[in-house]
Design an enzyme around this catalytic site. Structure first.
Site, PDB file in Angstrom:
ATOM      1  N   SER A  70      24.903  45.293  24.795  1.00  0.00           N
ATOM      2  CA  SER A  70      24.711  44.025  25.490  1.00  0.00           C
ATOM      3  C   SER A  70      23.435  43.314  25.043  1.00  0.00           C
ATOM      4  O   SER A  70      22.358  43.906  25.022  1.00  0.00           O
ATOM      5  CB  SER A  70      24.637  44.269  27.005  1.00  0.00           C
ATOM      6  OG  SER A  70      24.306  43.087  27.694  1.00  0.00           O
TER       7      SER A  70
ATOM      8  N   ARG B 221      22.490  40.916  26.820  1.00  0.00           N
ATOM      9  CA  ARG B 221      21.993  40.488  28.135  1.00  0.00           C
ATOM     10  C   ARG B 221      20.974  41.471  28.685  1.00  0.00           C
ATOM     11  O   ARG B 221      20.041  41.088  29.382  1.00  0.00           O
ATOM     12  CB  ARG B 221      23.178  40.359  29.095  1.00  0.00           C
ATOM     13  CG  ARG B 221      22.815  39.758  30.437  1.00  0.00           C
ATOM     14  CD  ARG B 221      24.030  39.709  31.352  1.00  0.00           C
ATOM     15  NE  ARG B 221      23.698  39.126  32.637  1.00  0.00           N
ATOM     16  CZ  ARG B 221      24.461  39.252  33.718  1.00  0.00           C
ATOM     17  NH1 ARG B 221      25.581  39.952  33.660  1.00  0.00           N
ATOM     18  NH2 ARG B 221      24.098  38.700  34.844  1.00  0.00           N
TER      19      ARG B 221
ATOM     20  N   ARG C 174      19.304  34.644  24.493  1.00  0.00           N
ATOM     21  CA  ARG C 174      20.264  35.188  23.521  1.00  0.00           C
ATOM     22  C   ARG C 174      21.202  34.127  22.949  1.00  0.00           C
ATOM     23  O   ARG C 174      21.846  34.346  21.930  1.00  0.00           O
ATOM     24  CB  ARG C 174      21.096  36.304  24.158  1.00  0.00           C
ATOM     25  CG  ARG C 174      21.980  35.821  25.291  1.00  0.00           C
ATOM     26  CD  ARG C 174      22.767  36.947  25.936  1.00  0.00           C
ATOM     27  NE  ARG C 174      23.368  36.488  27.182  1.00  0.00           N
ATOM     28  CZ  ARG C 174      24.536  36.937  27.651  1.00  0.00           C
ATOM     29  NH1 ARG C 174      25.199  37.852  26.986  1.00  0.00           N
ATOM     30  NH2 ARG C 174      25.011  36.501  28.792  1.00  0.00           N
TER      31      ARG C 174
ATOM     32  N   ALA D  34      47.425  55.474  18.837  1.00  0.00           N
ATOM     33  CA  ALA D  34      47.870  55.449  17.435  1.00  0.00           C
ATOM     34  C   ALA D  34      48.756  54.248  17.133  1.00  0.00           C
ATOM     35  O   ALA D  34      48.704  53.684  16.036  1.00  0.00           O
ATOM     36  CB  ALA D  34      48.603  56.744  17.093  1.00  0.00           C
TER      37      ALA D  34
ATOM     38  N   ARG E  59      44.658  44.034   9.655  1.00  0.00           N
ATOM     39  CA  ARG E  59      43.262  43.922   9.236  1.00  0.00           C
ATOM     40  C   ARG E  59      42.912  44.612   7.924  1.00  0.00           C
ATOM     41  O   ARG E  59      41.813  44.412   7.407  1.00  0.00           O
ATOM     42  CB  ARG E  59      42.347  44.458  10.349  1.00  0.00           C
ATOM     43  CG  ARG E  59      42.518  43.760  11.687  1.00  0.00           C
ATOM     44  CD  ARG E  59      42.252  42.268  11.605  1.00  0.00           C
ATOM     45  NE  ARG E  59      42.231  41.658  12.941  1.00  0.00           N
ATOM     46  CZ  ARG E  59      41.919  40.400  13.192  1.00  0.00           C
ATOM     47  NH1 ARG E  59      41.611  39.587  12.202  1.00  0.00           N
ATOM     48  NH2 ARG E  59      41.926  39.940  14.431  1.00  0.00           N
TER      49      ARG E  59
END
Length: 258
Positions: free
Chosen positions: A89, A91, A165, A182, A192
């Site tokens: 994070s 944050r 941020r 799987a 991808r």
């Protein structure tokens, strides 16, 4: 980029074969693992993968630890929805010196690289200054509310980095833990590891595929882009390198079998 397989379902290939056996035979739960030696498991999985019967493989899951990747990558990654994600994070974690990913096309061009790095340094400077400004404002406000100094400081820093941020770029390095079954992984690999995928997530997909092939080569023997097992699904958008792509993933299978 670092990709590490942290956990996976033990005896996963046997579990898949047993679950599939239940689909095709009259046996009960107490009997589905009987006679499931290594040879029979691999033979059954070979058949299962060639048939494309994928529902039994959902019983096996894999957890990866991933770091050295950009927010650009994770924005794409979390679109694969049948998965669980835990990401570092911005944050809660203050980045006093954020790391960043430089795309290869920028890295190899001196002028582009210089401009890119200067931009990253400017982002860090802006973040540091914003944290400083916002911290002072929030700290004074919390003290005015009567909070103790330590509590006021902790709350003020959290509030400051929460908004500062926003100046960080997509190139900002991040870390993430992801768990997928799987079947979801097969879909992820099909999309991808394709040459048309964005370079960074393609590299991630290939590294993840290498990791799972090491532990369950039969389960992932057909994994990869769509053109590995059939015609290119991209149509007119094909990369035109189907022979090279198939050779690459065949080599990966041979490497996993060693």
């Amino acid at each position: 980029m670092k990709v590490q397989l942290l956990r996976y379902t033990p005896d996963g290939e046997k579990l898949v074969a047993s679950a599939a056996k239940l689909c095709y035979s009259p046996v009960g739960i107490d009997e589905i693992e009987q006679g499931q030696d290594e040879e029979r498991v691999h033979k059954f999985l070979d058949l299962l993968m060639d048939l494309g019967h994928e529902s039994p493989i959902e019983h096996v899951s894999f957890t990866f630890g991933i770091e050295g990747v950009s927010r650009t990558l994770t924005h794409q990654f979390v679109r694969h929805r049948i998965a669980s994600y835990s990401q570092q994070s911005q944050r809660y974690v203050r980045l006093d010196q954020f790391e960043y990913i430089i795309p290869p096309s920028i890295e190899k061009n001196p002028e582009a690289r210089e401009l890119f790095i200067k931009t990253m340094e400017a982002d860090q400077a802006a973040y540091d200054r914003l944290v400083e400004i916002l911290f002072a404002e929030h700290y004074d406000a919390y003290l005015a509310q009567g909070r103790k100094e330590k509590d006021a400081r902790q709350r003020a820093e959290k509030d400051a980095i929460e908004d500062a941020r926003y100046v960080f770029p997509n190139a900002c390095e991040t870390k993430i833990v992801v768990t997928m079954n799987a079947r979801s992984l097969l879909n992820f690999f099909a999309l991808r590891t394709c040459n048309r995928a964005q370079w960074e997530i393609r590299r991630l997909g290939i590294e993840m595929l290498r990791e799972v092939k090491k532990v369950y080569p039969t389960l992932f023997k057909n994994a990869g882009p769509g053109c590995v097992n059939g015609p290119c699904p991209e149509g007119a958008m094909t990369c035109g390198k189907i022979v090279e792509v198939r050779e690459f993933f065949d080599d990966m299978n041979r490497e996993a079998q060693r």
